[in-house]
Structures are given as C-alpha cells and as structure tokens.
Design a protein around this motif. Sequence first.
Motif, mmCIF file in Angstrom:
data_model
loop_
_atom_site.group_PDB
_atom_site.id
_atom_site.type_symbol
_atom_site.label_atom_id
_atom_site.label_comp_id
_atom_site.label_asym_id
_atom_site.label_seq_id
_atom_site.Cartn_x
_atom_site.Cartn_y
_atom_site.Cartn_z
ATOM 1 N N GLY A 129 38.495 -14.336 -16.173
ATOM 2 C CA GLY A 129 37.922 -13.446 -15.174
ATOM 3 C C GLY A 129 37.307 -14.195 -14.005
ATOM 4 N N ASP A 130 37.019 -13.456 -12.947
ATOM 5 C CA ASP A 130 36.445 -14.026 -11.721
ATOM 6 C C ASP A 130 34.996 -13.586 -11.624
ATOM 7 N N ASP A 131 34.114 -14.318 -12.316
ATOM 8 C CA ASP A 131 32.701 -13.954 -12.339
ATOM 9 C C ASP A 131 32.094 -13.926 -10.942
ATOM 10 N N ASP A 132 32.432 -14.913 -10.118
ATOM 11 C CA ASP A 132 31.830 -14.997 -8.782
ATOM 12 C C ASP A 132 32.130 -13.749 -7.959
ATOM 13 N N ALA A 133 33.391 -13.325 -7.971
ATOM 14 C CA ALA A 133 33.773 -12.157 -7.180
ATOM 15 C C ALA A 133 33.146 -10.882 -7.741
ATOM 16 N N LEU A 134 33.182 -10.728 -9.058
ATOM 17 C CA LEU A 134 32.643 -9.507 -9.658
ATOM 18 C C LEU A 134 31.140 -9.380 -9.451
ATOM 19 N N LEU A 135 30.438 -10.494 -9.337
ATOM 20 C CA LEU A 135 28.991 -10.436 -9.113
ATOM 21 C C LEU A 135 28.632 -9.996 -7.692
ATOM 22 N N THR A 136 29.627 -9.851 -6.827
ATOM 23 C CA THR A 136 29.377 -9.258 -5.505
ATOM 24 C C THR A 136 29.638 -7.753 -5.514
ATOM 25 N N ILE A 137 30.108 -7.233 -6.662
ATOM 26 C CA ILE A 137 30.520 -5.826 -6.747
ATOM 27 C C ILE A 137 29.661 -5.035 -7.723
ATOM 28 N N VAL A 138 29.442 -5.594 -8.921
ATOM 29 C CA VAL A 138 28.731 -4.862 -9.971
ATOM 30 C C VAL A 138 27.225 -4.918 -9.759
ATOM 31 N N THR A 139 26.515 -4.045 -10.476
ATOM 32 C CA THR A 139 25.060 -4.045 -10.424
ATOM 33 C C THR A 139 24.435 -4.531 -11.724
ATOM 34 N N GLU A 160 25.193 6.978 -17.399
ATOM 35 C CA GLU A 160 24.366 6.367 -16.358
ATOM 36 C C GLU A 160 24.952 5.046 -15.877
ATOM 37 N N SER A 161 25.932 4.535 -16.604
ATOM 38 C CA SER A 161 26.542 3.260 -16.253
ATOM 39 C C SER A 161 28.029 3.338 -16.511
ATOM 40 N N LEU A 162 28.810 2.716 -15.641
ATOM 41 C CA LEU A 162 30.262 2.660 -15.780
ATOM 42 C C LEU A 162 30.693 1.210 -15.919
ATOM 43 N N CYS A 163 31.612 0.959 -16.847
ATOM 44 C CA CYS A 163 32.097 -0.393 -17.091
ATOM 45 C C CYS A 163 33.521 -0.570 -16.573
ATOM 46 N N VAL A 164 33.739 -1.691 -15.888
ATOM 47 C CA VAL A 164 35.082 -2.175 -15.584
ATOM 48 C C VAL A 164 35.179 -3.554 -16.215
ATOM 49 N N HIS A 165 36.096 -3.736 -17.142
ATOM 50 C CA HIS A 165 36.164 -4.996 -17.881
ATOM 51 C C HIS A 165 36.572 -6.162 -16.985
ATOM 52 N N GLY A 166 35.846 -7.263 -17.113
ATOM 53 C CA GLY A 166 36.127 -8.432 -16.301
ATOM 54 C C GLY A 166 37.408 -9.137 -16.676
ATOM 55 N N ASP A 167 37.922 -8.891 -17.900
ATOM 56 C CA ASP A 167 39.150 -9.551 -18.335
ATOM 57 C C ASP A 167 40.380 -8.681 -18.146
ATOM 58 N N THR A 168 40.208 -7.497 -17.559
ATOM 59 C CA THR A 168 41.348 -6.625 -17.273
ATOM 60 C C THR A 168 42.144 -7.207 -16.109
ATOM 61 N N PRO A 169 43.483 -7.216 -16.170
ATOM 62 C CA PRO A 169 44.271 -7.693 -15.028
ATOM 63 C C PRO A 169 43.903 -6.933 -13.754
ATOM 64 N N GLY A 170 43.651 -7.677 -12.673
ATOM 65 C CA GLY A 170 43.275 -7.044 -11.419
ATOM 66 C C GLY A 170 41.870 -6.493 -11.428
ATOM 67 N N ALA A 171 40.976 -7.088 -12.233
ATOM 68 C CA ALA A 171 39.625 -6.551 -12.404
ATOM 69 C C ALA A 171 38.852 -6.476 -11.093
ATOM 70 N N VAL A 172 38.991 -7.469 -10.245
ATOM 71 C CA VAL A 172 38.226 -7.478 -8.987
ATOM 72 C C VAL A 172 38.657 -6.319 -8.095
ATOM 73 N N ALA A 173 39.962 -6.133 -7.932
ATOM 74 C CA ALA A 173 40.460 -5.026 -7.119
ATOM 75 C C ALA A 173 40.047 -3.691 -7.729
#
Length: 243
Positions: free
Chosen positions: A17-27, A209-222
């Motif tokens: 996964g792309d931790d750096d990119a996802l940390l600009t999106i998730v809360t 109250e919270s929604l999950c998008v898995h970081g290991d899913t293909p295309g997770a950042v998009a």
Amino acid sequence: MDLNSDLGEGFGVWRLGDDDALLTIVTSANVACGFHAGDPFTMRRVSDLAGDRGVRVGAQVGYRDLAGFGRRRIEVDVAELTDELRYQIGALSAFGPVGYVKPHGALYNTAAVEPGHASAVVAAASSFGLPVLCQPGSVLYRLADEAGLRVVAEGFADRGYRPDGRLVSRAEAGALVTDVEAVAARAVRMAVDGVVEAVDGTVVAMPVESLCVHGDTPGAVAMATAVRDALVAAGVKVAPFVA
C-alpha cells in the motif's frame, strides 16, 4: 463522517500500500502493530506522518499470524489473546498517541460473532480506555458498549455484505467491490441513508460513523480519493469521529 484505512502493513523490506498518499486522504489510520504486519520502523514512520497531517492513529490489532497476514482464525486462550492485544496497543503507543482500537482480519470477523475473542478485544481496549471501531450489530459492539467504552460503528465501502449485515468472506465471490464509482456510491449511501446493498440485492441497515477503504486494495489511493470527493459533494463533512 470519519474515513479510515489500514496502514503500516509492510514488514521489513516488504511494502504494502501507499501509506504516504493515503495519509493525505483519510482521517483515521489503523496502524498494524507487528503481529499480522508492521514493524517498529514502519509503526514509528506512519505514526509520525499521521501526527503531522492531523490523522488520528488507531491500533490495528490481530492474531499472531505474520505468514497469513492475520486472515486466519487462530485458536488461542482468551487470557493469552487479551495479553497479546494489550502488547500490540502498548507497542504502538511507544511511537505516539493511540486514539482507538480496531481488530484486523480474522480477529475482526471472529469478534463480530464470538463472545470469547470479542471480550479479549474489549479487555485490551479497556486497559487503555480506548474507543473500539467495529461493525454495528456485532457481538464486539455489544460487549464494548456494555463495558462502557466508546464504540464507533464502521462500514466498508469496498467490501461485500451478506443479507445479515456481516461481511462476505474473502474466500467467496463478491467479497471485494473494485469498481471505483460503485465504491464511492456505496460510501455516500451509508453516510447519508445509513444503508448498504448486500450481494443478493437486499438493503441492509448500516448506520455508521466511520467508513473504511482498505489500503491493500488494488487502486486504493484512487478509491479513497473518489470516496472522499463523493462524500464532500454529497454535503458530508469528512472528519475524525468524536472520541
């Protein structure tokens, strides 16, 4: 609406996964604590980045199962499991504030229906006075609530649901939703209407109250970007849950 993702799931030279990119999106960031994935360097790095970007860090705790990525149920004594979960939370707390606990993989699914392992999660979270992130209507939700913990109901934008509200097993067809537009639409429906469509077309109540998008899913950042953009477009404020 809080938007969370499983992060820090690399180990040694292995990266996922792309931790750096996802940390600009998730809360909220569910950080692996070393038992199913993660290592001290990764835990520290993700915790630091999350802190810099105002993202809440949660302990993503699981069975002791590096080889199986925590997706295999492990038969373990409740007292031993409780200690292992406490250990994981404590390890992550060495690198910064921990805001909640979320089980990973097989432990998540087991604790949703099995009181013994659910009670281990509750006991470990109670040791630190932390909220628990889990499925609404689950055994874990009930036990955590009865223990007086803050319980945060979670929905999965990129996972298939059964008519009873449980997740479709990853071993079965329909477990993953990979179409970005479909994932975004499901996220908005859960956030606005509190429902999700199951694999058989049944509309299931899913007040979250919270929604999950898995970081290991293909295309997770998009996918995470599309979910966040769709929520904002629907008038939903994207922010960490109130602890």
